[in-house]
Motif scaffolding. Structure first.
Motif, PDB file in Angstrom:
ATOM      1  N   VAL A  37     -14.263  37.629   7.725  1.00  6.51           N
ATOM      2  CA  VAL A  37     -14.385  36.698   8.843  1.00  6.51           C
ATOM      3  C   VAL A  37     -13.170  35.781   8.846  1.00  6.51           C
ATOM      4  O   VAL A  37     -12.869  35.119   7.844  1.00  6.51           O
ATOM      5  N   TRP A  64     -19.831  34.590  16.337  1.00 12.74           N
ATOM      6  CA  TRP A  64     -18.844  35.527  15.797  1.00 12.74           C
ATOM      7  C   TRP A  64     -18.278  36.415  16.903  1.00 12.74           C
ATOM      8  O   TRP A  64     -18.864  37.449  17.240  1.00 12.74           O
ATOM      9  N   ILE A  77     -12.994  40.064  13.106  1.00  8.06           N
ATOM     10  CA  ILE A  77     -14.180  39.216  13.229  1.00  8.06           C
ATOM     11  C   ILE A  77     -13.745  37.763  13.062  1.00  8.06           C
ATOM     12  O   ILE A  77     -13.113  37.405  12.066  1.00  8.06           O
ATOM     13  N   GLU A  79     -14.770  33.560  13.080  1.00  3.76           N
ATOM     14  CA  GLU A  79     -15.777  32.508  13.051  1.00  3.76           C
ATOM     15  C   GLU A  79     -15.609  31.682  14.319  1.00  3.76           C
ATOM     16  O   GLU A  79     -14.561  31.084  14.547  1.00  3.76           O
ATOM     17  N   ILE A 108     -23.245  37.538  18.243  1.00  2.00           N
ATOM     18  CA  ILE A 108     -22.013  38.312  18.167  1.00  2.00           C
ATOM     19  C   ILE A 108     -21.517  38.508  19.590  1.00  2.00           C
ATOM     20  O   ILE A 108     -22.305  38.814  20.493  1.00  2.00           O
ATOM     21  N   LEU A 140     -20.829  42.788   9.668  1.00  2.00           N
ATOM     22  CA  LEU A 140     -21.180  41.378   9.812  1.00  2.00           C
ATOM     23  C   LEU A 140     -22.685  41.168   9.647  1.00  2.00           C
ATOM     24  O   LEU A 140     -23.116  40.178   9.036  1.00  2.00           O
TER      25      LEU A 140
END
Length: 286
Positions: free
Chosen positions: A7, A73, A81, A83, A104, A126
């Motif tokens: 991430v 995300w 990916i 944050e 997501i 994830l």
């Protein structure tokens, strides 16, 4: 060659606004899939456009809700990916559920484009990582934004991928994200139904099997020995014609998305269950 998933934190992509709208409890009990309907970056390094795309999402979220980026995300087509707001912060993604849900978001418009293999694998990783780290209760998507609001989000193509993402997340730990854009048409994909039935099909048949709404309805109480003639009266002429075209060897038939919708849409739950059981028998279990 693939890349190790991780991430990318807010400080790395250059977050400028608030980190959500307050605290939110962990682990989250729900996870929903969205799409941004913004311009999707390409899949090539050095990925500067990926970072810029996330800053654009932040600017949009700040303008609309005053809480910075809306999603937990975001994932770009390259499988990166990011944050968005932190997992323990309140987002602005799934109205009425933001305190108990996380989101997501596939960056791009997935009514127009299809999720890449890298995005699908990244989302599955994830989910595994989120459960391991206590961010979410279960390593699975509850569905798409459209399941809880009158919206087209996350787009038809992303919505169709939910079954595959959940199947991968329930499998072995993912340690690498492939840079290839598409699954091989001959690759075997394994799906686990809600009743525990495990079915393997080729990727070319993926679209039929991952029509999420039909998949859920069909698998609740699938009847293994159902016969096509028992549901013939429930099918429209067009649906019956399409089903007949599949014949005894469905992997030799390529269905377009519109044909698949014609076949599956509008069926009663009982008919969908029996149709699934019949197709399951024709695909065979492995």
């Amino acid at each position: 060659m693939g890349m190790a998933p991780r991430v990318i934190l807010r400080g790395e992509w250059g977050a400028r606004h608030d980190n959500g709208g307050g605290s939110a409890p962990l682990p989250a009990s729900e996870m929903w899939l969205h799409h941004s309907v913004t311009i999707a970056p390409d899949v090539l390094p050095p990925f500067d456009d990926d970072y810029a795309a996330i800053r654009t999402l932040e600017a949009i979220g700040e303008q609309r809700f005053g809480r910075g980026i809306s999603y937990t995300w975001p994932i770009t087509p390259a499988g990166l990916i990011f944050e968005g707001h932190s997992a323990n912060r309140l987002g602005s993604h799934t109205g009425g559920r933001n305190s108990k849900a996380r989101a997501i978001c596939f960056v791009g418009n997935y009514d127009v484009q299809r999720p890449t293999n890298a995005q699908i694998q990244a989302a599955a990783w994830l989910l595994q990582e989120g459960q391991r780290r206590g961010w979410i209760r279960q390593a699975r998507l509850n569905g798409g934004h459209r399941d809880v609001k009158a919206t087209g989000c996350p787009g038809n193509h992303a919505y169709a991928a939910i079954g595959l993402i959940n199947s991968l997340a329930a499998g072995p730990p993912i340690t690498e994200i492939s840079e290839e854009d598409d699954l091989s048409w001959t690759e075997n994909l394994t799906f686990t139904a809600p009743d525990g039935t495990v079915t393997t099909v080729q990727a070319r048949d993926w679209l039929m099997w991952t029509n999420h709404a039909a998949w859920q309805a069909a698998n609740n109480t699938a009847v293994a020995n159902a016969k096509l003639d028992s549901i013939a009266g429930s099918l429209s002429t067009d649906q019956a014609t399409l089903l007949a075209a599949i014949g005894d060897n469905p992997t030799q038939v390529d269905l377009t998305e519109d044909q698949t919708k014609m076949l599956l849409n509008g069926l009663s739950e009982d008919t969908a269950r029996r149709l699934h059981a019949t197709l399951e028998g024709r695909f065979g279990k492995q």
